[in-house]
Design an enzyme around this catalytic site. Structure first.
Site, PDB file in Angstrom:
ATOM      1  N   SER A  59       0.871  -1.179   0.000  1.00 39.22           N
ATOM      2  CA  SER A  59       0.000   0.000   0.000  1.00 39.22           C
ATOM      3  C   SER A  59       0.900   1.219   0.000  1.00 39.22           C
ATOM      4  CB  SER A  59      -0.875   0.004   1.265  1.00 39.22           C
ATOM      5  OG  SER A  59      -1.478   1.267   1.489  1.00 39.22           O
ATOM      6  N   TYR A  74      -2.489  -1.218  10.243  1.00 40.27           N
ATOM      7  CA  TYR A  74      -2.407  -1.329   8.782  1.00 40.27           C
ATOM      8  C   TYR A  74      -1.058  -0.827   8.287  1.00 40.27           C
ATOM      9  CZ  TYR A  74      -4.028  -0.980   3.918  1.00 40.27           C
ATOM     10  OH  TYR A  74      -4.184  -1.127   2.560  1.00 40.27           O
TER      11      TYR A  74
END
Length: 272
Positions: free
Chosen positions: A154, A167
């Site tokens: 990401s 995350y």
């Protein structure tokens, strides 16, 4: 005239024909788009997803288009599940050449309020899951003396945002893991790369708009403009097919010299 594939002009061949791939979290979003892209390139694909119906649906979609696919079910954070479904994939497809670690989820909260069980869940699925799937897929690739591991990280694998501690930690960990894997696996003809997308139009992104609005104290309609897309040069969400195209490129022979990279598809976010 220089013919295609001769002299200075390469043959722009993104074929993955004859290869067999496992894509985790392939029941929707980036995983589904990736499975379809690899199948379109000639690969046989194993759809791995926690949701049996979603996995079977994508496998059927590939088969209706003339491709070859199977589906398996399992939790990527559980060693026994991963060992089983990687084995099922290799037996069902006859080989295993490509692994796309895509399974992921999100939870948004300040660190001092972050539920410990949510931290364990996110780290387990995204970071431990990437390790486990890679561990059990590698011997098959080593036997073939060829392999591609593509980890869907990401933009949060290279930057950070408030309220996304688990995350961000998991995605940073995936980038580091990818680099180690690239160094260890090169002698076996295996490459490893991490794709770092910005915000992609997926159920995961669409589902966090309300959470973002809550922690930032703004209306949901302002989240996309003021939070998600504010740092980007290109003011739109990415589409899953755009990430799938990058995966297929990295799995092709054309990308055989690329390993250990963070492949940014971030709408210009990190250009600042």
């Amino acid at each position: 005239m220089i013919r295609k594939g001769v002299g200075l002009v390469p043959s722009w061949d993104l074929s993955v024909a004859g290869k067999a791939a496992v894509v985790t979290g392939a029941g929707s979003g980036i995983g589904r788009a990736t499975a379809l892209a690899l199948a379109a390139g000639g690969a046989a694909v194993c759809i791995a997803d926690l949701r049996p119906d979603a996995g079977r649906s994508v496998a059927s979609e590939i088969e209706r288009a003339g491709g070859r696919a199977i589906s398996v079910t399992g939790d990527v954070s559980r060693p026994d599940d991963v060992r089983r479904f990687i084995g099922e994939a290799a037996r069902g497809l006859g080989r295993l050449d490509i692994l796309v670690n895509n399974a992921g989820l999100q939870y948004i909260a300040p660190i001092h309020e972050y539920p410990e069980e949510k931290w364990q869940l996110l780290i387990g699925v995204m970071l431990t899951g990437t390790f486990l799937c890679t561990k059990y897929a590698l011997p098959h690739m080593m036997a073939n003396k060829w392999g591609r591991v593509v980890n869907i990280a990401s933009i949060h694998g290279v930057i950070a945002s408030p309220f996304k501690s688990a995350y961000t930690a998991a995605k940073h960990g995936i980038v580091g893991f990818t680099r180690v894997l690239a160094l260890e696996a090169a002698e076996h003809g295996i490459t490893a790369n991490a794709i770092c997308p910005g915000y992609v139009r997926t159920p995961l992104v669409e589902g966090q708009i309300a959470d973002q609005a809550k922690v930032h104290g703004i209306p949901p309609q302002e989240v996309l403009e003021k939070i998600m897309l504010e740092p980007a040069a290109i003011k739109r969400l990415l589409e899953p097919d755009e990430i799938a195209g990058a995966v297929r490129y990295l799995c092709s022979d054309l990308a055989s010299g690329i390993t250990g990279t963070t492949f940014l598809v971030d709408q210009g976010w990190t250009a600042r």
